[in-house]
Design an enzyme around this catalytic site. Sequence first.
Site, PDB file in Angstrom:
ATOM      1  N   GLU A 176       0.809  -1.218   0.000  1.00  0.00           N
ATOM      2  CA  GLU A 176       0.000   0.000   0.000  1.00  0.00           C
ATOM      3  C   GLU A 176       0.851   1.280   0.000  1.00  0.00           C
ATOM      4  O   GLU A 176       0.764   2.097   0.897  1.00  0.00           O
ATOM      5  CB  GLU A 176      -0.941   0.004   1.216  1.00  0.00           C
ATOM      6  CG  GLU A 176      -2.071  -1.003   1.103  1.00  0.00           C
ATOM      7  CD  GLU A 176      -3.167  -0.589   0.125  1.00  0.00           C
ATOM      8  OE1 GLU A 176      -3.020   0.433  -0.562  1.00  0.00           O
ATOM      9  OE2 GLU A 176      -4.180  -1.321   0.061  1.00  0.00           O
ATOM     10  N   GLU A 226      -4.150 -10.476  -0.111  1.00  0.00           N
ATOM     11  CA  GLU A 226      -5.040 -10.360   1.042  1.00  0.00           C
ATOM     12  C   GLU A 226      -6.442 -10.708   0.561  1.00  0.00           C
ATOM     13  O   GLU A 226      -6.872 -10.255  -0.503  1.00  0.00           O
ATOM     14  CB  GLU A 226      -5.040  -8.936   1.619  1.00  0.00           C
ATOM     15  CG  GLU A 226      -3.694  -8.521   2.184  1.00  0.00           C
ATOM     16  CD  GLU A 226      -3.661  -7.083   2.727  1.00  0.00           C
ATOM     17  OE1 GLU A 226      -4.729  -6.542   3.099  1.00  0.00           O
ATOM     18  OE2 GLU A 226      -2.555  -6.526   2.769  1.00  0.00           O
TER      19      GLU A 226
HETATM   20  C1  IPT Z   1      -5.189  -3.580   3.609  1.00  0.00           C
HETATM   21  C2  IPT Z   1      -3.803  -3.481   4.171  1.00  0.00           C
HETATM   22  O1  IPT Z   1      -2.871  -3.885   3.217  1.00  0.00           O
HETATM   23  C3  IPT Z   1      -3.615  -4.307   5.396  1.00  0.00           C
HETATM   24  O2  IPT Z   1      -2.415  -3.934   6.005  1.00  0.00           O
HETATM   25  C4  IPT Z   1      -4.763  -4.116   6.341  1.00  0.00           C
HETATM   26  O3  IPT Z   1      -4.802  -2.786   6.741  1.00  0.00           O
HETATM   27  C5  IPT Z   1      -6.032  -4.453   5.643  1.00  0.00           C
HETATM   28  O4  IPT Z   1      -6.205  -3.595   4.552  1.00  0.00           O
HETATM   29  C6  IPT Z   1      -7.253  -4.263   6.502  1.00  0.00           C
HETATM   30  O5  IPT Z   1      -7.177  -4.905   7.727  1.00  0.00           O
HETATM   31  S1  IPT Z   1      -5.400  -2.140   2.635  1.00  0.00           S
HETATM   32  C7  IPT Z   1      -7.079  -1.846   2.389  1.00  0.00           C
HETATM   33  C8  IPT Z   1      -7.221  -0.511   1.727  1.00  0.00           C
HETATM   34  C9  IPT Z   1      -7.720  -2.860   1.536  1.00  0.00           C
END
Ligand code: IPT
Length: 965
Positions: free
Chosen positions: A410, A486
């Site tokens: 990010e 993710e």
């Molecule tokens: C995403 C981040 O990469 C991760 O570190 C964490 O913050 C997650 O979200 C939420 O828990 S970024 C998000 C804009 C999808």
Amino acid sequence: MTEPFDLTAIVGTGGIAPRARFATDATLLSLNGDWSFALSPSLAEAPDGIESPDFDDSGWGTIPVPSSWPVQGHGSPAYTNVVFPFPIDVPFVPDENPTGDFRRRFTWSESDGGALLRFDGVDAAGQVWLNGTLLGTTRGSRLPTEFDVSDALRPGENLLVVRVTQWAATSYLEDQDMWWLPGIFRDVTLQATPAGGVHDVAVHADWDVDRGAVLRIDAATRDGAQAQIAIPALGLAALAPGEEHVIAGAAPWTAETPALTEVVVSTATETATLRVGFRTVTIEDAQIKVNGTRIRLRGVNRHESHPDLGRAVPLTVARAEMLQMKQYNVNAIRTSHYPPHPGVLDLADELGFWLVDESDLETHGFELIGWRDNPSDDPAWRDAYLDRITRTVQRDRNHASVILWSLGNESGTGGNLAAAAALSHSLDPSRPVHYEGDYDCEYVDVWSQMYPTQSHVDAVGRRAEQPLADAALQARRHAMPHLLCEYAHAMGTGPGGLSEYEASFDTYDRTQGGFVWEWVEHGIRQRTADGRAYFAYGGDFGEPLHDGNFVADGLVDADRVPRPGLADYKKVVEPVKLTIADDRASLTIRNRYDFVDTAHLALTWSVQGGAGGDLPVPAIAPGDSATVPLSSEAAAGALFTVRAVLAQDAPWAPAGHEIAWAQAGSLPAAPAAGPGSDSVAPETAGDVITLGPGVFDANTGHLTALGAIEVDGPVVTLWRAPTDNDRGVAQDRLDLPSDAELWRRGGLHRLRTRVASIDATGDVLRVTTHVGPAGTDHRVQVVLEWTSDGTALSCSATVTPHGDWPSDWARVGLEFALPWAADGVEWDGLGPDQHYPDTGQAARLGTFRVDSARDLHTDYVLPQENGSRAQVTRLRLGAPSSSGAALQVSGEGFSFTGSPWTSAELDAALHTVDLPEGRAFTRLTIDLAEHGIGTASCGPGVLDPYRLTPRTVTGVLRLQASASR
Ligand code: IPT
């Protein structure tokens, strides 16, 4: 006077060039332990002259190293997700800059050779002196810094002094979603560097499909010494460095077969030992392949967080959690969002994990100002980007487990990231580069995304994704494998919708899986005044700016206790799929491992309450299936279960550990629920209506007693205490408020009841109510028809919507308030853990029992709806012993929630400790229908098939006070 600390510097100074981490027989002195420590509110207020041996630190306290100082009683933790907790005024940071000064005396007894002083992690910026001499500065909190202290070190007593500031310019590069936790939080080590010793080792250990293990070791020695390479276990000695050797007898390394070969690199004065895994990563046919074979990623994102120790996670804890991952069918880790403790790499090599090793980089806070001034595209920051990727690659490159380098997380996009990718390619051409923020895949090698919808992933799998506007880029990206760095945000109850992602990973070669966000919650243990422990989250330390409980979104809680979602993930990604034929005449076993056959598994079968045994199955090659006949006994019982378990002890679980399972059939039918021929009639006397064992209030129509058991209800409820996922705006419904908000607007949480009629004629007691919120005309009509055979009650419920409901419903529940705490809760249905329409894949049919309704509850850090048990045909709740009875509810597969708390209480509570314990109360909600969970806390919402749109819902229940408890 102490040298000024230039906080605007973006890289450290004075350190040696980054090199690999390896075991050596050179003298090592751990400088972990108690150090003298003082914390000042700002750099300006920090004392002068601390580096001097004459400085008087007798007034200071002590602090353990490694540690995060805010959890050691100095200052306090602060949590923000994206937003910077200081003004964006690049490259400056606030004057309020907590500054920790550390001093430690130690004795060095070597008299020959030099030494290196290593810091494995200093958060955020350090200034280091040895015996009054400035060695240099550190930057890159989660990256090592090594100083050559050969000149400054002396035999005998030495004084090491470190000044650490919480903020520096590099804080703009370290905006990961986690607590801000300054400190010397990883090991500090002094290592002797004997003359003519081994300085650095670069391992090139490939698995060539034709030649097998191919090894080349480049060794850098001191003083021009000659290095020797040996593999004692294979009887190989004197292998020349810098040359390729085919190593006969070495096995390939994979996450499923983590075969390591000990390689010894020695000079006359020093011996380095490395555990080498032979494997080759390639990208072919839009797939990541290892040793020529497509791999499947069943991953988690792993942060380093400990409820008492902050970011200083002991390696024993890391090992335990990695064993736990293996036990739950996890085979991959993304080291979000920084290189982990170096010991984690050794564990990953040893236990077998595919690692996405991520550099220490995140500039997410710039997104909130439209990426203005984002360092990722500012040449002034280039050195910092190159420094970080270099230190990541150079530290970890010898580890077989690392299959992808990740530039960070990010951080938008820009030239510095492209330059970092190019540098990574040149430092280590053997591993592809990952970075999710390169949406057009201009400089990365794999297409990585976070939180897309299931249908998008399916389209990518079919190679039918929405094309990029630029044809060349589209062609490039189209040739890339796809992974989800993710997905399935594991925050609160959930995650819902895992199965649909899995279907794509399982169907297409291109979609290779992903990494659930995230492994462990970052709650920090706190205690109430009366000593009750709870996990604190953002805002609990008085932070003016914070992101609440968004820091608690793990498959395991901060203590590594599995949340129900972990078992669901284990089931969904199981590496062996067992399918029982409809007629139960055969079982098909599909091997979803990539490298191993199924010889390490034993299959067992059982019929509920009956026969069982082993199921001999030939070893099935990876990717293959086999169908074996089942004995006729399989079809004989109502419920049939097969399980695949470890046949022998594995390093991470004992023999018998379950890997996969399947069931066919159902539980024995519950007693008929409808009215029988021997029905009795209701009798009205004043305010009371009696029907068999049931006593009803003639004004409200509520059942108030069943035999000797006091009850109250049911009332119809359409609401639940919103889950974290209910509260999120779904990524696939961005034009709509969250489900929780729609429910609130629709008034689901404040329904009022009007009794329309209570009709006690014939054999039926018919109670008709209208239930709806104030101020509007949408409502439901509820008709409950009660009958009895004299011993039990039957309740036939019909809930019919009227008017325009502005939202879906959370549930259609018949809710009882029981003025007693249920104990001995037992049910036939899905269990042992919770289940919602799109979660609970791990739940299996059986008979389950917990000691109390309290034990049905999952302690999410922010209390919320949880604990529903589904497809229940029989439920027993132990009533007060004075009644001598248990409340029994049976039916054709309902869901129930037994909770010590009302939904309103769960909704109002901010922490687990806000909920009163030990009350004589149980809420029993029998759900005839439920809304799914989804992952809208970050990602898509509830998929259509799992949404509870207003509709007519019916159900039949049988209620009985059983004679014994
Ligand atoms: C995403 C981040 O990469 C991760 O570190 C964490 O913050 C997650 O979200 C939420 O828990 S970024 C998000 C804009 C999808």
